[in-house]
Design an enzyme around this catalytic site. Structure first.
Site, PDB file in Angstrom:
ATOM      1  N   GLU A 272      58.279   7.619 104.876  1.00  0.00           N
ATOM      2  CA  GLU A 272      58.245   7.799 106.332  1.00  0.00           C
ATOM      3  C   GLU A 272      56.818   7.947 106.860  1.00  0.00           C
ATOM      4  OE1 GLU A 272      60.380   9.181 104.287  1.00  0.00           O
ATOM      5  OE2 GLU A 272      62.327   8.522 105.027  1.00  0.00           O
TER       6      GLU A 272
ATOM      7  N   HIS B 155      71.522  16.247 106.499  1.00  0.00           N
ATOM      8  CA  HIS B 155      71.979  15.030 107.183  1.00  0.00           C
ATOM      9  C   HIS B 155      72.643  15.379 108.513  1.00  0.00           C
ATOM     10  CE1 HIS B 155      71.536  13.312 103.141  1.00  0.00           C
ATOM     11  NE2 HIS B 155      71.512  12.129 103.714  1.00  0.00           N
TER      12      HIS B 155
END
Ligand SMILES: Cc1ncc(C[n+]2csc(CCOP(=O)(O)OP(=O)(O)O)c2C)c(N)n1
Length: 657
Positions: A397, A464
């Site tokens: 990322e 998540h």
């Protein structure tokens, strides 16, 4: 030291000498000024100049170069007027950052130099983005990026090397191995023989070059970049050199053994080259005196000019107006044709239409190409737009966000898909330090949208399910959008992409396949910073965004309560006007957020209402939020965690206040 002239002309040989001399003489002057207290901090590059000077000379003037804190030679070789450098260091208006950032922390498109941020590592990913832009533009340019051996220990570097290798990006990675990273010797920084060996692990070509030998640096780099322009690929170079002074002047060199300083002192890049040129009969005393006089005059004249410039003047309004680039929002109205689609389809559709609107818009993310993304939002995009514009990325990322910034520097818009909003934490640094601060620091925008599939209620556990918008609304320079309905999501995504500023675009996963709406089929935009008044009432104002809006609507469906329901839609900019109008009308306000309570949006909105509407309030503003715990996985625990279960009780308490 052995010098080989190769086929270099006398003019080039002398130019290299003069280019080496200039940063040395500037530094010597700076050290005097430092002792006189006229400048605050200095990172010396004495002894390392041949690298910056050699590499910069080997590049074309319009090829981007990304230097670090010891690379004065890059700036002088690119012939930046010295008074601009001096005023930059003095924090004056003629510098490059309007007094907002110090030393070499600036970039200039005019000279194709992209300066560092303190964090060192992100430079590599930016170079990847710039090089990707060059590849896509087919301009046959390379880009060079610098670091010290200390910076090579940062994860950012490994991510960026890997990306550059996987994507064959024409980046010249220049590592100046100068023996120490602040006080840490190279032996405590890494444990391989040569840093150049690391490149092998990334499938990348590497070379070791004597960084104190200007001719070796120049000729080898020149031939490498020539071949990289024809056959684009990353190349890693370890330049062996030494830091002759302290990390910065105040910190000294007590921890450096004298033998090392003596050994490397004898290899001084300027003195040795000077001797060589003299022995070749190229550099005469007379030429040397002329050069030195010329440079000394240039330094003094520019210093006088910089001192004569008054201290910078600014105002709060001026500072605030430079955090975001002006955005000329163009309203594109929806057509009358509508189709009932899900939230997820609206986003996919909106993204697709933006790809059609902007020929060079790129999407980058994990598994987004053939696989279509884990939520299938980019399903079919590869066929429509091709592999260059729909790019699968390695799992990195940080490098990808930095690369998106590099693309923006090179004039290319991009959308980065976080696979889950939770994973943005590993790309956090470039978002809050590169993208967010760039425009304010040196008026370079970061034309990047980061898509953030977020939120709980999906039994996916602590990694998540987070809704982490408050990590970003806190940071000036970022825009944050958080729609609750398909129509808004599509129009706001189009606007976010048009906006030249960095935007975090939150998409609640729980809404993806549960919410449907009649959505205009064609391309349209919706302005940011405008809340949507979903219901009008008189007894209470309920303010919310994202999934929590639907909790509120669901509750009100079964209750006979007269409420204003305000869906914020965008959190930065925030529609304070709509908030105050409604709060003043009803006198009672509840703010509902899915995030846990402390430090969330609700807290700030509550404070704003108390400060701005206190006389109108009939009760303290009520914040309703999820528990102050990580988000548990198991369904009943998650239900207990989420604010939804407490909504009704809190609302009734507020109404009865
Ligand atoms: C992420 C981060 N951690 C720590 C620092 C503090 N710091 C600034 S420069 C530096 C040493 C860098 O060493 P190296 O990369 O070898 O470059 P050199 O200073 O030797 O040229 C350190 C530790 C920082 N700026 N950023």
């Amino acid at each position: 030291m052995k010098y080989s002239k190769e086929k270099l002309s006398d003019a080039v040989l002398l130019k290299l000498y003069k280019d080496l001399l200039k940063p040395r003489m500037i530094e010597e002057k700076m050290l005097i000024l430092l002792r006189q207290g006229k400048i605050s901090k200095w990172f010396s590059g004495i002894g390392q100049e041949a690298i910056a000077v050699g590499v910069t000379n080997a590049l074309q003037a319009d090829e981007y170069i990304l230097p670090m804190h010891r690379n004065l030679g890059v700036f002088t070789t690119r012939e930046i007027p010295l008074y601009r450098l001096f005023t930059q260091w003095q924090g004056k208006a003629s510098g490059f950052t309007k007094g907002r950032d110090r030393s070499f922390h600036f970039g200039t498109q005019e000279y194709h130099i992209i300066g560092m941020i303190s964090h060192l590592g992100p430079q590599f990913g930016i170079a990847d983005g710039i090089a990707l832009g060059n590849l896509l533009k087919k301009n046959k340019q390379v880009c060079a990026v610098f670091t010290g051996e200390g910076g090579t220990s940062e994860g950012d570097m490994h991510e960026a090397l890997n990306v550059a290798s996987v994507w064959d990006l024409p980046v010249l990675f220049c590592v100046e191995n100068n023996g120490y990273g602040l006080s840490t010797p190279a032996s405590e920084q890494y444990n391989c023989k040569d840093l150049a060996d690391r490149a092998l692990g990334y499938g990348m070509e590497s070379h070791i070059i004597d960084g104190n030998n200007i001719l070796e640096v120049y000729t080898q780099v020149e031939s490498l970049v020539k071949s990289m322009r024809v056959k684009p690929r990353p190349v890693f170079i370890e330049f062996k050199t030494f830091r002759m002074r302290g990390h910065e002047e105040a910190s000294g060199t007590k921890y450096v053994p004298q033998e090392l300083l003596d050994t490397w002192g004898a290899k001084d890049p300027l003195e040795n080259y000077q001797e060589f040129l003299k022995s070749e009969g190229l550099l005469t005393e007379k030429i040397e005196v002329v050069y030195k006089k010329e440079i000394a005059h240039e330094i003094n004249e520019n210093l006088d000019k910089s001192y004569a410039e008054e201290q910078i003047q600014s105002s709060v309004t001026n500072e605030l107006s430079d955090v975001y680039q002006d955005f000329d929002y163009k309203e594109v109205n929806p057509t009358s044709t509508k189709e009932k689609i899900r939230f997820i389809d609206a986003i996919s559709n909106g993204l697709k239409q933006s790809m059609q609107q902007h020929d060079d818009l790129l999407i980058m993310g994990q598994d987004i190409a053939e696989y279509g993304g884990v939520f299938k939002i980019t399903d079919g995009f590869l066929d429509l737009f091709g592999k260059e514009r729909v790019r699968n990325t390695p799992i990195c990322e940080s490098a990808i966000v930095a690369a998106a910034y590099g693309l923006s520097i090179n004039g290319i818009k991009s959308v980065v898909e976080m696979q889950f909003a939770d994973f943005v934490s590993t790309g956090f640094n470039p978002i809050v330090n590169l993208l967010a601060k760039s425009f304010y620091r040196w008026n370079q925008n970061a034309d990047v949208v980061i898509r953030m599939p977020c939120g709980g209620g999906v039994a996916a556990g602590p990694f998540h399910s987070q809704t982490n918008e408050a990590w970003f609304t806190k940071t000036p320079g970022l825009k944050v959008v958080y729609p609750a309905f398909p129509t808004d999501a599509k129009g706001l995504l189009a606007t976010a992409i048009n906006d030249p500023n960095p935007v975090l675009f939150f998409e609640h996963k729980g809404l993806y396949r549960t919410i449907r709406q009649e959505v205009p089929t064609d391309y349209y935009t919706i302005p940011m910073g405008k809340a949507s008044l979903l219901q009008e009432g008189t007894d209470v104002t309920i303010i919310s965004y994202g999934m929590a809006v639907h909790w509120v609507l669901e509750l009100l469906e079964h209750k006979n309560i007269s409420a204003d329901v305000l869906d914020l839609r965008s959190l930065q900019p925030l529609d304070t006007e709509a908030i105050y109008i409604s709060a003043q009308k009803t006198g009672k306000v509840m703010i509902v957020q899915e995030d846990s309570l402390f430090g969330g949006l609700a807290s700030d909105i509550s404070s704003l209402i108390h400060e701005q509407c206190f006389e109108y309030l009939d009760a303290p503003v009520k914040r309703v939020a999820s528990l102050e715990t990580p988000i548990p996985f198991e369904a009943t625990l998650e239900k207990q965690y989420l604010a939804k279960s407490r909504l009704e009780k809190e609302l009734l308490t507020l109404l009865n206040y």
